[in-house]
Design a protein around this motif. Structure first.
Motif, PDB file in Angstrom:
ATOM      1  N   ASN A 130      -2.852   3.644  11.490  1.00 13.04           N
ATOM      2  CA  ASN A 130      -2.236   2.924  10.636  1.00 13.04           C
ATOM      3  C   ASN A 130      -1.742   1.769  10.381  1.00 13.04           C
ATOM      4  OD1 ASN A 130       0.725   2.783   9.018  1.00 13.04           O
ATOM      5  ND2 ASN A 130       0.070   4.221   8.494  1.00 13.04           N
TER       6      ASN A 130
ATOM      7  N   GLU B 246      -4.372   9.117   4.118  1.00 19.06           N
ATOM      8  CA  GLU B 246      -4.105   9.447   5.741  1.00 19.06           C
ATOM      9  C   GLU B 246      -4.518  11.056   5.950  1.00 19.06           C
ATOM     10  OE1 GLU B 246      -0.962   7.053   7.587  1.00 19.06           O
ATOM     11  OE2 GLU B 246      -2.092   5.556   7.049  1.00 19.06           O
TER      12      GLU B 246
ATOM     13  N   ALA C  33       0.651   5.357   1.618  1.00 18.30           N
ATOM     14  CA  ALA C  33      -0.297   5.663   2.506  1.00 18.30           C
ATOM     15  C   ALA C  33      -0.336   7.062   2.751  1.00 18.30           C
ATOM     16  CB  ALA C  33      -0.577   5.221   3.919  1.00 18.30           C
ATOM     17  N   PRO C  34      -0.605   8.248   1.857  1.00 15.21           N
ATOM     18  CA  PRO C  34      -0.006   8.643   2.081  1.00 15.21           C
ATOM     19  C   PRO C  34      -0.654  10.380   3.276  1.00 15.21           C
ATOM     20  CG  PRO C  34      -0.872   9.000  -0.158  1.00 15.21           C
ATOM     21  CD  PRO C  34      -0.700   7.567   0.211  1.00 15.21           C
ATOM     22  N   SER C  35       0.081  10.893   3.673  1.00 11.01           N
ATOM     23  CA  SER C  35      -1.260  11.589   3.924  1.00 11.01           C
ATOM     24  C   SER C  35      -1.236  13.152   3.178  1.00 11.01           C
ATOM     25  CB  SER C  35      -0.530  12.617   6.015  1.00 11.01           C
ATOM     26  OG  SER C  35      -0.177  11.907   6.335  1.00 11.01           O
TER      27      SER C  35
ATOM     28  N   PHE D 144      -1.404   8.808  14.718  1.00  7.13           N
ATOM     29  CA  PHE D 144      -0.968   7.869  13.497  1.00  7.13           C
ATOM     30  C   PHE D 144      -0.272   6.349  13.694  1.00  7.13           C
ATOM     31  CE2 PHE D 144       2.841   6.641  11.634  1.00  7.13           C
ATOM     32  CZ  PHE D 144       2.546   6.120  10.802  1.00  7.13           C
TER      33      PHE D 144
ATOM     34  N   ARG E 294       0.720  -1.529  -0.388  1.00  6.73           N
ATOM     35  CA  ARG E 294       0.129  -0.546  -0.102  1.00  6.73           C
ATOM     36  C   ARG E 294       0.888   1.266   0.051  1.00  6.73           C
ATOM     37  NH1 ARG E 294       2.244   2.194   4.380  1.00  6.73           N
ATOM     38  NH2 ARG E 294       1.467   1.305   5.985  1.00  6.73           N
TER      39      ARG E 294
ATOM     40  N   ARG F 101       7.453   1.389   3.991  1.00  4.33           N
ATOM     41  CA  ARG F 101       7.775   2.940   3.748  1.00  4.33           C
ATOM     42  C   ARG F 101       9.216   3.318   4.548  1.00  4.33           C
ATOM     43  NH1 ARG F 101       4.550   2.537   9.643  1.00  4.33           N
ATOM     44  NH2 ARG F 101       5.745   1.169  10.888  1.00  4.33           N
TER      45      ARG F 101
ATOM     46  N   HIS G 214      10.081   5.863  10.284  1.00  5.69           N
ATOM     47  CA  HIS G 214       9.098   5.364  10.645  1.00  5.69           C
ATOM     48  C   HIS G 214       9.284   3.372  11.370  1.00  5.69           C
ATOM     49  CE1 HIS G 214       5.540   7.983   9.596  1.00  5.69           C
ATOM     50  NE2 HIS G 214       5.882   7.765   8.250  1.00  5.69           N
TER      51      HIS G 214
HETATM   52  N1  GLU Z   1       0.900   8.845   6.337  1.00  4.07           N
HETATM   53  C1  GLU Z   1       2.042   7.779   6.669  1.00  4.07           C
HETATM   54  C2  GLU Z   1       3.038   9.282   6.301  1.00  4.07           C
HETATM   55  O1  GLU Z   1       2.539   9.553   5.128  1.00  4.07           O
HETATM   56  C3  GLU Z   1       2.105   6.829   6.245  1.00  4.07           C
HETATM   57  C4  GLU Z   1       3.213   6.308   7.269  1.00  4.07           C
HETATM   58  C5  GLU Z   1       3.165   4.754   6.788  1.00  4.07           C
HETATM   59  O2  GLU Z   1       3.380   4.419   5.262  1.00  4.07           O
HETATM   60  O3  GLU Z   1       3.583   3.879   7.266  1.00  4.07           O
HETATM   61  O4  GLU Z   1       4.164   8.838   6.834  1.00  4.07           O
END
Ligand code: GLU
Length: 466
Positions: free
Chosen positions: A195, A39, A9-11, A191, A7, A209, A213
């Protein structure tokens, strides 16, 4: 894992930059199924324009997602802002199992406690104070209308271990973590929580990612284990650095994907470059997305940070332009360029662009030189043409009349008639035909021009005799 599901998962709090685009690309290349989740829990910073821009950028890069906004699947579930009910269910579950508790500590109290710990040389972590409140205490405070966050109760004196697909075995002591917030005082999910829950519920098998993280992962694994949910594999990708060795940012050369699009970069060039930042391919030639996918290997992700260098991107850009077909290149040109290329000259102009240009601006400059009256050579360049003498250009006009489109014949005739050779032959022609001394091969300059323009430009230097 036979069928990896990945996946992105951008903010949506800003434009997509190179680092994020690479995460999206790796995830799309590795996943047999690839999903996009937005996100957008930070209501203040998330904006719809950024969501549309993100979707456009991903599509422009050629990445397609099997699930998520704009895919064939229902979309609302892929925006975290629409998933409160899902999260509520799991908060409830954790609270009832006493694996989470309301915390009434104010930001000021927390800040003071943090400073005290730091001054004592201890890593700051929550003391667990509200976790010791009795049910009556909690009730009383809630009755008073005090706002509470929800904290996850981290098991004491234990370890969280996992095998990161890039960084190898990882081990974290839970005593270093401290109970952490999973729901903010305003009710929005933190988050770590949403997430992790979403990855599990959406069946993600591999989370790829940024390595920033990595330290979030033990918290997320604790939540998932507490809820009995499936835990994905994690692959924390090394950071992208700028050419100065610092993390890539606007200051050291990062650009938004939008900006690269506007500058005329070709998506295939961008993905070929990105796919090789921190990932190794045997094949050093330009590959299609399908080929990049076929040869992608999670084991080829490097542990050390790698640098982004605009020169690499430009190298791929050049390869992509050299390989692009006519129709693609025609559309790649700026509209104002297309507007000045006469229809009969189109094929030859595109051919010239393919071998000489890397950016649409350069192509535009050549179109302007070839197809408009705006030739304004500098005095030095004009002198190069004049030096050949009027007779040379008269001979050139005769040669054009006889040879027409046939460049080799034209040159043979001109050589014979003028006696000039080598540089003395080429340079004055180049100067007269393009007002420049560098650029595409002479044959291309000659053949891309409309015959009447060609004659007119030679005649300029043939003096009163014409
Ligand atoms: N929304 C988070 C970000 O943009 C996602 C981090 C992830 O990929 O788990 O950093």
């Amino acid at each position: 894992m036979n069928h990896p599901k990945t996946r992105f998962a951008p903010s949506p709090t800003g434009l997509m930059h190179l680092g994020n685009a690479r995460t999206a690309l790796f995830s799309a290349l590795f996943g047999e199924r690839f999903l996009l989740r937005i996100e957008d829990t930070d209501q203040e910073r998330s904006r719809n324009e950024f969501v549309s821009e993100l979707l456009d950028d991903l599509r422009w890069m050629g990445l397609e997602w099997d699930e998520g906004p704009g895919s064939a699947q229902p979309t609302s579930d892929y925006f975290q802002s629409q998933r409160d009910e899902v999260y509520a269910h799991y908060y409830d579950h954790l609270e009832r199992a006493e694996l989470a508790y309301p915390c009434f500590c104010t930001p000021t109290e927390l800040e003071v406690a943090r400073k005290v710990q730091l001054n004592a040389g201890q890593p700051p972590r929550y003391s667990g104070k509200c976790g010791r409140l009795s049910a009556e205490d909690v009730e009383r405070r809630l009755q008073k209308g005090l706002q509470a966050t929800l904290r996850f109760r981290v098991p004491r004196n234990s370890t969280v271990e996992f095998n990161d697909r890039v960084r190898g075995p990882q081990k974290f002591n839970t005593d270093d973590i401290g109970d952490f917030i999973i729901r903010r005082a305003d009710g929005s999910p933190a988050f770590f929580f949403c997430n992790a829950i979403d990855d599990a519920l959406m069946g993600v098998t591999h989370v790829m990612r940024g390595e920033d993280h990595l330290t979030n992962t033990p918290r997320q694994l604790l939540i998932l284990k507490a809820l009995g949910l499936h835990t994905p594999d994690y692959a924390h990708i090394s950071l992208v650095l700028g050419d100065d060795g610092a993390p890539l940012s606007k200051r050291n050369g990062s650009r938004s994907i939008n900006q690269l699009r506007e500058e005329g970069y070709i998506p295939l060039a961008l993905v070929n470059m990105l796919a090789r930042i921190g990932h190794h391919y045997e094949n050093e030639n330009l590959m299609s997305l399908d080929e990049l996918k076929r040869h992608f290997d999670i084991g080829h992700l490097g542990k050390s940070p790698s640098r982004f260098d605009i020169a690499h991107l430009n190298h791929w850009q050049e390869s992509a332009i050299r390989k692009a077909d006519d129709a693609y290149l025609w559309n790649w040109l700026r509209a104002e360029t297309r507007a000045i290329v006469p229809e009969p000259q189109r094929a030859r102009f595109i051919d010239m662009v393919r071998s000489n240009c890397v950016f649409p601006d350069q192509a535009h400059e050549w179109a302007r030189i070839l197809f408009t009256d705006e030739l304004t050579p500098s005095p030095e360049i004009e002198a190069v043409a004049r030096q050949a003498g009027e007779a040379f250009f008269l001979a050139a006009l005769d040669a054009v009349a006889e040879a027409g489109d046939n460049f080799d014949m034209f040159m043979a005739q001109l050589k014979a008639k003028s006696g000039a050779k080598g540089k003395q032959l080429f340079m004055p022609l180049r100067a007269a035909l393009s007002g420049r001394l560098d650029g595409p091969e002479l044959i291309k300059l000659y053949q891309a021009q409309e015959p009447f323009v060609l004659r007119k430009r030679l005649a300029e230097y043939a003096g009163a005799a014409t």
